[in-house]
Every structure is written in structure tokens, then in C-alpha cells.
Scaffold this active site. Structure first.
Site, mmCIF file in Angstrom:
data_model
loop_
_atom_site.group_PDB
_atom_site.id
_atom_site.type_symbol
_atom_site.label_atom_id
_atom_site.label_comp_id
_atom_site.label_asym_id
_atom_site.label_seq_id
_atom_site.Cartn_x
_atom_site.Cartn_y
_atom_site.Cartn_z
ATOM 1 N N LEU A 110 29.521 32.818 31.273
ATOM 2 C CA LEU A 110 29.301 32.133 29.999
ATOM 3 C C LEU A 110 29.265 30.621 30.162
ATOM 4 O O LEU A 110 28.426 29.944 29.552
ATOM 5 C CB LEU A 110 30.418 32.528 29.024
ATOM 6 C CG LEU A 110 30.258 33.920 28.405
ATOM 7 C CD1 LEU A 110 31.567 34.412 27.802
ATOM 8 C CD2 LEU A 110 29.170 33.888 27.332
ATOM 9 N N SER A 141 38.183 35.299 22.219
ATOM 10 C CA SER A 141 37.628 36.622 22.544
ATOM 11 C C SER A 141 37.921 37.524 21.360
ATOM 12 O O SER A 141 38.836 37.230 20.566
ATOM 13 C CB SER A 141 38.321 37.169 23.801
ATOM 14 O OG SER A 141 38.052 38.542 23.967
ATOM 15 N N TYR A 195 46.300 39.494 29.053
ATOM 16 C CA TYR A 195 45.036 38.822 28.724
ATOM 17 C C TYR A 195 44.922 38.658 27.213
ATOM 18 O O TYR A 195 44.658 37.556 26.705
ATOM 19 C CB TYR A 195 43.840 39.613 29.269
ATOM 20 C CG TYR A 195 42.493 39.054 28.847
ATOM 21 C CD1 TYR A 195 41.974 37.914 29.459
ATOM 22 C CD2 TYR A 195 41.751 39.648 27.827
ATOM 23 C CE1 TYR A 195 40.740 37.391 29.066
ATOM 24 C CE2 TYR A 195 40.521 39.137 27.434
ATOM 25 C CZ TYR A 195 40.018 38.011 28.055
ATOM 26 O OH TYR A 195 38.803 37.488 27.665
ATOM 27 N N LYS A 251 44.858 35.277 24.827
ATOM 28 C CA LYS A 251 43.722 34.948 23.959
ATOM 29 C C LYS A 251 44.155 34.820 22.490
ATOM 30 O O LYS A 251 43.584 34.034 21.737
ATOM 31 C CB LYS A 251 42.608 35.984 24.124
ATOM 32 C CG LYS A 251 41.879 35.890 25.472
ATOM 33 C CD LYS A 251 41.075 34.586 25.600
ATOM 34 C CE LYS A 251 40.302 34.503 26.894
ATOM 35 N NZ LYS A 251 39.502 33.274 27.012
ATOM 36 N N THR A 303 28.748 39.556 32.288
ATOM 37 C CA THR A 303 29.057 38.543 33.313
ATOM 38 C C THR A 303 29.753 39.284 34.454
ATOM 39 O O THR A 303 29.968 40.498 34.384
ATOM 40 C CB THR A 303 30.024 37.458 32.784
ATOM 41 O OG1 THR A 303 31.296 38.085 32.548
ATOM 42 C CG2 THR A 303 29.537 36.794 31.521
HETATM 43 N N1 LIG Z 1 32.361 38.266 29.494
HETATM 44 C C1 LIG Z 1 32.952 38.722 28.402
HETATM 45 O O1 LIG Z 1 32.755 39.878 27.985
HETATM 46 C C2 LIG Z 1 33.882 37.815 27.617
HETATM 47 C C3 LIG Z 1 34.223 38.193 26.316
HETATM 48 C C4 LIG Z 1 35.077 37.388 25.583
HETATM 49 C C5 LIG Z 1 35.562 36.215 26.119
HETATM 50 N N2 LIG Z 1 35.224 35.874 27.401
HETATM 51 C C6 LIG Z 1 35.784 34.626 27.922
HETATM 52 O O2 LIG Z 1 34.742 33.779 28.340
HETATM 53 C C7 LIG Z 1 35.197 32.934 29.395
HETATM 54 C C8 LIG Z 1 34.243 33.048 30.579
HETATM 55 O O3 LIG Z 1 34.236 34.399 31.003
HETATM 56 P P1 LIG Z 1 33.060 34.997 31.917
HETATM 57 O O4 LIG Z 1 32.947 36.421 31.553
HETATM 58 O O5 LIG Z 1 31.890 34.107 31.876
HETATM 59 O O6 LIG Z 1 33.784 34.936 33.347
HETATM 60 P P2 LIG Z 1 33.147 34.788 34.811
HETATM 61 O O7 LIG Z 1 31.750 35.253 34.878
HETATM 62 O O8 LIG Z 1 34.177 35.391 35.702
HETATM 63 O O9 LIG Z 1 33.138 33.197 35.032
HETATM 64 C C9 LIG Z 1 34.338 32.475 34.945
HETATM 65 C C10 LIG Z 1 34.055 31.024 35.273
HETATM 66 O O10 LIG Z 1 35.285 30.310 35.138
HETATM 67 C C11 LIG Z 1 35.676 29.790 36.409
HETATM 68 N N3 LIG Z 1 37.129 29.885 36.495
HETATM 69 C C12 LIG Z 1 37.905 30.990 36.512
HETATM 70 N N4 LIG Z 1 39.188 30.649 36.630
HETATM 71 C C13 LIG Z 1 39.223 29.294 36.687
HETATM 72 C C14 LIG Z 1 40.256 28.341 36.840
HETATM 73 N N5 LIG Z 1 41.534 28.710 36.977
HETATM 74 N N6 LIG Z 1 39.940 27.031 36.870
HETATM 75 C C15 LIG Z 1 38.645 26.630 36.759
HETATM 76 N N7 LIG Z 1 37.623 27.488 36.619
HETATM 77 C C16 LIG Z 1 37.915 28.807 36.591
HETATM 78 C C17 LIG Z 1 34.925 30.626 37.438
HETATM 79 O O11 LIG Z 1 34.700 29.966 38.678
HETATM 80 P P3 LIG Z 1 35.792 30.047 39.875
HETATM 81 O O12 LIG Z 1 36.130 31.487 40.043
HETATM 82 O O13 LIG Z 1 35.117 29.424 41.052
HETATM 83 O O14 LIG Z 1 36.941 29.236 39.402
HETATM 84 C C18 LIG Z 1 33.597 30.822 36.703
HETATM 85 O O15 LIG Z 1 32.819 29.665 36.792
HETATM 86 C C19 LIG Z 1 36.634 33.365 29.708
HETATM 87 O O16 LIG Z 1 37.530 32.534 29.028
HETATM 88 C C20 LIG Z 1 36.672 34.779 29.151
HETATM 89 O O17 LIG Z 1 37.974 35.182 28.805
HETATM 90 C C21 LIG Z 1 34.388 36.632 28.157
#
Ligand SMILES: NC(=O)c1ccc[n+]([C@@H]2O[C@H](COP(=O)([O-])OP(=O)(O)OC[C@H]3O[C@@H](n4cnc5c(N)ncnc54)[C@H](OP(=O)(O)O)[C@@H]3O)[C@@H](O)[C@H]2O)c1
Length: 235
Positions: free
Chosen positions: A12, A140, A153, A157, A188
Site C-alpha cells: 500500500l 484497518s 495486530y 490497530k 499485498t
Molecule cells: N494489505 C491489507 O489487506 C491491509 C488491510 C488493512 C490495513 N493494512 C495496513 O496497511 C499497511 C501496509 O500494509 P501492506 O499490506 O502494504 O504491507 P506490505 O506489503 O508487507 O508492505 C509493508 C511496507 O512497510 C514496510 N515496513 C514494515 N515494517 C516496517 C518498519 N518497522 N519500519 C519501516 N517500514 C516497515 C515494509 O518494508 P520493510 O519490510 O523493508 O520494512 C513495506 O515497505 C499496514 O499498516 C497494514 O497493517 C493492510
């Protein structure tokens, strides 16, 4: 505009950064993630596609307060003010309160709540002095309801939602907008290996488009919440 997106090397965060970078106005993006190599690859590719944008990136582990404060210092040295902050960095680890490993809650709170809290506090003085700005907090649907395997988690949130709601109240008078974003399942890496059909859940661009649009309303309008679910509902 100067736009900060945390966790922007994939998923995201990358889609949100990409959407702002694509803007013809040519914004400055300040991005972070932990893995420097992947961050570098993502930003180099983005810069090549969007020459009008100025894309700056720095590795940072947002779960560590000292690192967050250093990232904030770096931002404040690079730009005179921050216009948009997207507190997106987060980690999804499924679990249940009764049997998740010891330390699971600390890890989720550090990564999903304190990251946003410390960065926002460090950037706020400049935004409050400028009397403008917009903060998006990536909550979320797990902020709104409990579900099986939510555990630490979901607790983190819920807390991020509380942070966002408090911030919204505080910052009205400073003309700073605050938006809580509540996405349902979005394709993702968080879903890699889950076997879920990508057509069943949302695209990262769905969430990125909503954030981008919400950031360009008139100064007197604030989108307080963005709640998005897959068309067929939650999984
Ligand atoms: N995908 C879904 O279904 C969904 C739904 C609701 C909410 N969300 C929220 O959306 C956000 C992004 O999720 P995503 O699904 O896009 O995850 P993702 O594909 O795993 O990407 C996560 C991103 O955050 C970085 N990251 C993770 N931990 C970090 C840390 N401690 N410090 C700095 N950067 C960090 C990762 O890079 P590195 O690993 O290199 O640090 C990556 O760039 C999260 O807050 C998640 O809870 C996602």
C-alpha cells in the site's frame, strides 16, 4: 507539496507514493522502509517513471523510537515543511491473545502505533506553525471489529484508530486534517501464500486513489474516515 509515506517500498505504501509521484504538479516524496536495497530499487524505478517528482528515501525501522526521530530529523533537513504524512508502515502477524508468543503485543504496538505516534509528534510543530497539513493513519477494518486470529495486530490497530480520532479533535483548530483509513483485505505481500484469489480482494490502487482524492479537497473539508471493503465483503 512535501509528502511523507512510511513503509513505502512495497504494498500500500508504494502504491500511495506512486500515486502522488504521478501527479503533474511534481511533489517531493520522503519515503522509508527497513530494507534499504528494496527501498532503493522501488524509488529508483519510481523516479525514472516520474521525472517531475523529487523522490528521497532513507532506511528506517519505524518500530524503534530513536530511528523514527532520526527519520523525522532527516525530513526536516530536507524540506522546510511537511504537507502530507501517511503513517502507513505496519506489520500483520496473525495470532490470538491466549497463545501468541510473548512479546507479540509489544512488537505490534511498536510497529503499528508508536511508529505513527512518534513521527507525527516530531513533524507536528512545523505543521502547526504553518497552520496546514494532512495526516493519514493506515488503520484497518481490524481497528473496527474483532475477528478470529486478530490478536495483538487487531489490538494495535484499535489503538491506532484511537490515536487518529484524538489527533483529529486536537488539530481542527490548527487547520490540519486527519484521516483514518480503514481498508479491508487488499492484495499485498501480507496476503502472499494465503491462497486468496487476488480478484476477491481489493487492489492497492483502490486505497491509494482514495487517499490521493481526499488530500485535494477544499481547505474547509476534511475526510475523517475512509472505509473500504472488497465488493463481496470481508473474507
Ligand atoms: N494489505 C491489507 O489487506 C491491509 C488491510 C488493512 C490495513 N493494512 C495496513 O496497511 C499497511 C501496509 O500494509 P501492506 O499490506 O502494504 O504491507 P506490505 O506489503 O508487507 O508492505 C509493508 C511496507 O512497510 C514496510 N515496513 C514494515 N515494517 C516496517 C518498519 N518497522 N519500519 C519501516 N517500514 C516497515 C515494509 O518494508 P520493510 O519490510 O523493508 O520494512 C513495506 O515497505 C499496514 O499498516 C497494514 O497493517 C493492510
Amino acid at each position: 507539496m512535501n509528502i511523507v509515506v512510511t513503509g513505502a517500498s512495497k504494498g500500500l505504501g508504494l502504491a500511495i507514493a506512486d500515486k502522488f509521484a504521478d501527479d503533474r504538479q511534481g511533489h517531493t516524496l520522503l519515503l522509508c522502509a527497513r530494507n534499504e536495497q528494496r527501498l532503493h530499487l522501488a524509488t529508483t524505478y519510481m523516479q525514472a517513471r516520474y521525472p517531475r517528482a523529487r523522490i528521497l528515501a532513507r532506511a528506517c525501522d519505524m518500530s524503534k523510537k530513536e530511528a523514527v526521530l532520526q527519520f523525522a530529523d532527516w525530513i526536516l533537513h530536507k524540506v522546510d515543511k511537511t504537507d502530507i504524512v501517511v503513517n502507513n508502515a505496519g506489520q500483520f502477524v496473525p495470532g490470538s491473545v491466549h497463545n501468541e508468543p510473548d512479546g507479540a503485543l509489544e512488537q505490534m504496538i511498536n510497529t503499528n502505533l508508536y511508529s505513527a505516534y512518534h513521527l507525527t509528534r516530531a513533524l507536528l510543530p512545523g505543521m502547526m506553525a504553518a497552520k496546514e497539513g494532512h495526516i493519514f493513519n493506515m488503520c484497518s477494518i481490524a481497528s473496527l471489529q474483532a475477528y478470529p486470529n486478530g490478536g495483538a495486530y487487531s489490538i494495535s490497530k484499535f489503538a491506532l484508530m484511537g490515536f487518529s480520532k484524538n489527533l483529529r479533535e486536537e488539530l481542527k483548530q490548527y487547520n490540519i486534517k486527519v484521516t483514518a483509513v480503514y481498508p479491508g483485505a487488499t492484495m499485498t505481500d501480507s496476503w502472499s501464500g494465503s491462497g486468496v484469489d487476488p480478484q476477491r480482494i481489493m487492489k492497492v490502487s483502490d486505497v491509494a486513489n482514495m487517499i490521493y482524492t481526499a488530500s485535494f479537497l477544499s481547505p474547509q473539508a476534511c475526510v475523517e474516515e475512509i472505509l473500504l471493503r472488497p465488493q463481496l465483503g470481508d473474507l
